[in-house]
Scaffold this active site. Sequence first.
Site, PDB file in Angstrom:
ATOM      1  N   ASN A 130      44.425  -2.523  33.142  1.00 30.39           N
ATOM      2  CA  ASN A 130      44.385  -3.983  33.267  1.00 30.39           C
ATOM      3  C   ASN A 130      43.835  -4.595  31.995  1.00 30.39           C
ATOM      4  OD1 ASN A 130      45.067  -3.821  36.033  1.00 30.39           O
ATOM      5  ND2 ASN A 130      42.922  -3.662  36.626  1.00 30.39           N
TER       6      ASN A 130
ATOM      7  N   GLY B  19      41.559   3.080  36.167  1.00 31.31           N
ATOM      8  CA  GLY B  19      42.104   4.317  35.622  1.00 31.31           C
ATOM      9  C   GLY B  19      41.851   4.427  34.131  1.00 31.31           C
ATOM     10  N   ALA B  20      42.180   3.369  33.398  1.00 32.28           N
ATOM     11  CA  ALA B  20      42.009   3.389  31.940  1.00 32.28           C
ATOM     12  C   ALA B  20      40.533   3.545  31.569  1.00 32.28           C
ATOM     13  CB  ALA B  20      42.591   2.116  31.336  1.00 32.28           C
TER      14      ALA B  20
ATOM     15  N   LEU C  53      24.893   4.790  44.198  1.00 33.35           N
ATOM     16  CA  LEU C  53      24.027   3.848  44.908  1.00 33.35           C
ATOM     17  C   LEU C  53      23.471   2.785  43.967  1.00 33.35           C
ATOM     18  CD1 LEU C  53      22.231   6.698  46.862  1.00 33.35           C
ATOM     19  CD2 LEU C  53      23.838   5.064  47.865  1.00 33.35           C
ATOM     20  N   GLY C  54      24.258   2.421  42.940  1.00 32.19           N
ATOM     21  CA  GLY C  54      23.860   1.365  42.017  1.00 32.19           C
ATOM     22  C   GLY C  54      22.532   1.684  41.350  1.00 32.19           C
TER      23      GLY C  54
ATOM     24  N   ALA D  57      32.544  -1.554  35.116  1.00 31.52           N
ATOM     25  CA  ALA D  57      32.942  -0.208  34.645  1.00 31.52           C
ATOM     26  C   ALA D  57      31.807   0.811  34.665  1.00 31.52           C
ATOM     27  CB  ALA D  57      33.580  -0.246  33.249  1.00 31.52           C
ATOM     28  N   ALA D  58      30.663   0.453  35.235  1.00 31.33           N
ATOM     29  CA  ALA D  58      29.586   1.462  35.350  1.00 31.33           C
ATOM     30  C   ALA D  58      30.057   2.615  36.245  1.00 31.33           C
ATOM     31  CB  ALA D  58      28.325   0.821  35.913  1.00 31.33           C
ATOM     32  N   GLY D  59      30.699   2.267  37.360  1.00 31.15           N
ATOM     33  CA  GLY D  59      31.204   3.310  38.268  1.00 31.15           C
ATOM     34  C   GLY D  59      32.315   4.117  37.613  1.00 31.15           C
ATOM     35  N   ASP D  60      33.171   3.453  36.844  1.00 31.52           N
ATOM     36  CA  ASP D  60      34.258   4.174  36.156  1.00 31.52           C
ATOM     37  C   ASP D  60      33.682   5.135  35.121  1.00 31.52           C
ATOM     38  OD1 ASP D  60      36.068   2.646  37.605  1.00 31.52           O
ATOM     39  OD2 ASP D  60      36.157   1.096  36.057  1.00 31.52           O
TER      40      ASP D  60
HETATM   41  O1  RIB Z   1      35.916  -1.061  37.682  1.00 32.58           O
HETATM   42  C1  RIB Z   1      36.068  -2.126  36.773  1.00 32.58           C
HETATM   43  C2  RIB Z   1      37.509  -2.468  36.598  1.00 32.58           C
HETATM   44  O2  RIB Z   1      38.017  -2.927  37.837  1.00 32.58           O
HETATM   45  C3  RIB Z   1      37.804  -3.579  35.624  1.00 32.58           C
HETATM   46  O3  RIB Z   1      37.977  -3.121  34.308  1.00 32.58           O
HETATM   47  C4  RIB Z   1      39.014  -4.255  36.231  1.00 32.58           C
HETATM   48  O4  RIB Z   1      40.156  -4.154  35.441  1.00 32.58           O
HETATM   49  C5  RIB Z   1      39.208  -3.609  37.600  1.00 32.58           C
HETATM   50  O5  RIB Z   1      40.211  -2.672  37.596  1.00 32.58           O
END
Ligand code: RIB
Length: 310
Positions: A9, A39-40, A208-209, A236-239
């Site tokens: 995104n 994903g990215a 758990l944040g 994006a912390a979780g990603d």
């Molecule tokens: O997890 C954060 C992401 O969620 C953002 O970058 C946004 O694009 C959504 O996909």
Amino acid sequence: MILVAGSSNLDFVVRAERIPCPGETVLGQGFRTFPGGKGANQAVASARAGGATTHFLTAMGVDNFAPTIEASLRDAGVVVHVVRSDSEPTGCAFICVSHSGENAITVAPGANSQLLPDHLPALAGFSYLLLQLEIPMATVTAYARAARQQGVTVVLNAAPAQALPPELIDNVDILVVNEGELAVVAGHPGTVADCLRHVTVPTVVVTLGARGACVRTPDEVFVQPAFPVQVMDTTAAGDTFCGVLVAALGRGDTLRRALRSASAAGAMACEKQGAQASIPQASDVGKFLAHAAEHSANSIQMLRSYCGIH
Ligand code: RIB
């Protein structure tokens, strides 16, 4: 090698004192765009964590948003496989970030909805497949099934929260969820421990944040208290956590050690604005961990109690 398959995104981000309530308008302070998508972001986090090469399968449109995201992925060292949609635009996310760093996100999936079961590349050479839920559920399920059949370890970050089809659950080795997602997947209220009893995936990691994380494997349950940081933007912390966790497991770290790296990197991602822009390099995570104080027995016990672990 690690394969991440999922969304890309372009994030349209406004900072405001607080996130608006339904029907309310708030005045923001500043607008920026950032490469994002769960994903990215996870692919970038995995690549920056080092170790095995990270490949990323995604779908984007034919527009001006796609090159910005592709450049961010390639700069991070990700090998990108793009399915090009000429009927849908690249995915977009509309994000409001409050002064306390919390966010509210609305995603317009666009081309992400065009990533289909047939697009999965040959899996020879891949040891881990990392998935999220911003692409069609049928695609996620088909990819997990194919990976399981070929001996690839399947990691699913069940975000955004959705109930999971039984066939998907049966083909996932490691599930990563936050508390809200855990409740939806479990279909059951209660403490983290209560919910975990209703999830059959062998290993479940619950983020758990600001509290930390909790892990249940077939053999044990353990917790990882969070690393305190000055929070600017939790996007994006979780990603970051997911990507770093899989990269660490891919290079042979134990789950406990991988969890520590993932927790540190996830915390560090909160210190900067933006999604991929905030994801740390492995060397910075190493320095952060070298200077981090040991968690006390008391903080570990408090987190276990919060989770309902006795
Ligand atoms: O997890 C954060 C992401 O969620 C953002 O970058 C946004 O694009 C959504 O996909």
